[in-house]
Design an enzyme around this catalytic site. Sequence first.
Site, mmCIF file in Angstrom:
data_model
loop_
_atom_site.group_PDB
_atom_site.id
_atom_site.type_symbol
_atom_site.label_atom_id
_atom_site.label_comp_id
_atom_site.label_asym_id
_atom_site.label_seq_id
_atom_site.Cartn_x
_atom_site.Cartn_y
_atom_site.Cartn_z
ATOM 1 N N SER A 68 0.828 -1.205 0.000
ATOM 2 C CA SER A 68 0.000 0.000 0.000
ATOM 3 C C SER A 68 0.866 1.259 0.000
ATOM 4 O O SER A 68 1.664 1.471 -0.898
ATOM 5 C CB SER A 68 -0.970 -0.039 1.184
ATOM 6 O OG SER A 68 -2.004 0.898 1.053
ATOM 7 N N ASP A 71 -9.419 -5.579 -4.551
ATOM 8 C CA ASP A 71 -8.897 -4.567 -3.627
ATOM 9 C C ASP A 71 -9.838 -3.364 -3.635
ATOM 10 O O ASP A 71 -9.964 -2.662 -4.639
ATOM 11 C CB ASP A 71 -7.494 -4.153 -4.070
ATOM 12 C CG ASP A 71 -6.760 -3.297 -3.055
ATOM 13 O OD1 ASP A 71 -7.423 -2.480 -2.382
ATOM 14 O OD2 ASP A 71 -5.532 -3.438 -2.945
ATOM 15 N N HIS A 84 -7.467 -5.885 -0.122
ATOM 16 C CA HIS A 84 -6.282 -5.053 0.104
ATOM 17 C C HIS A 84 -5.410 -5.647 1.205
ATOM 18 O O HIS A 84 -4.192 -5.730 1.054
ATOM 19 C CB HIS A 84 -6.716 -3.640 0.488
ATOM 20 C CG HIS A 84 -5.597 -2.658 0.542
ATOM 21 N ND1 HIS A 84 -4.832 -2.344 -0.550
ATOM 22 C CD2 HIS A 84 -5.111 -1.907 1.574
ATOM 23 C CE1 HIS A 84 -3.909 -1.446 -0.211
ATOM 24 N NE2 HIS A 84 -4.065 -1.166 1.070
#
Length: 273
Positions: free
Chosen positions: A95, A224, A253
């Site tokens: 991320s 995601d 995610h």
Amino acid sequence: MPYVSTPDGAEIFYQDYGQGKPVLLSHGWPLSSEAWAYELKVLADAGYRAIAHDRRGHGRSSRTSGGNDMDTYARDLASLVEQLDLTDLTVVGHSTGGGEVVRYAAQHGKGRVTKVVTVGAVPPVMVKSASNPEGTPIEVFDGIREGVLRDRSQFYQDLSETFFGANREGSTISQGLRDDFWRQGMLAELQAAYDCVAVFSETDFTEDLKALDVPILIAHGDDDQIVPIAAAAYKSIDLVKLGTLKVYPGAPHGISGSYQEELIKDVLAFIAD
């Protein structure tokens, strides 16, 4: 506990396990190195030196009045790598951490970084614009900022649902995993958590991706809900020279369960000589 000092005086906490070729892991927002507990053990057991740090303002690292920007995050990472004198290094980022390792490798990692792995990562750029119509509207990030500012405890509890895909039919995500997301999030200092929303959403990594001259594995779940794959991995793979794209069907995610097990196998295969 181990720390390194940055040029501006911040103290960056890190975990360090095993011996062998180094693998450095960078966490997502608003988490800490604890998000990599499973990977740290598996990598160390596989014969690697596994290291993960807490970004400034997160976890056990310094809470600073400034420096919550991607250039500073990358310089902090450079301080850690240089003080530990890491070479033949693989950097892994999830991320926001994916953006951090891409910028670090592109701007500071020459001669040290040999491979890059991103997972559900924010590059090239998240926010929607005329040139990035697949991006996420700025109003979404404004809502994240408002949630963090007004009641971050409840906001993190709510966010864990989409982070791990617990809102999907058939989800097996445990309450404990969601609680741990909340626990780590609450350790992030409010100012750092708030400022980092702009960092992960508005920083443009296009030139960093183009500048990478080492192999990069771009891993992303196609379900995601936080960093949609269309504006991230599918664009990043077209910008890098030596990229491999791996898409995980149905993966959210957050890295957990069978997705986590498959991902670490792919990472180990990618970084093997």
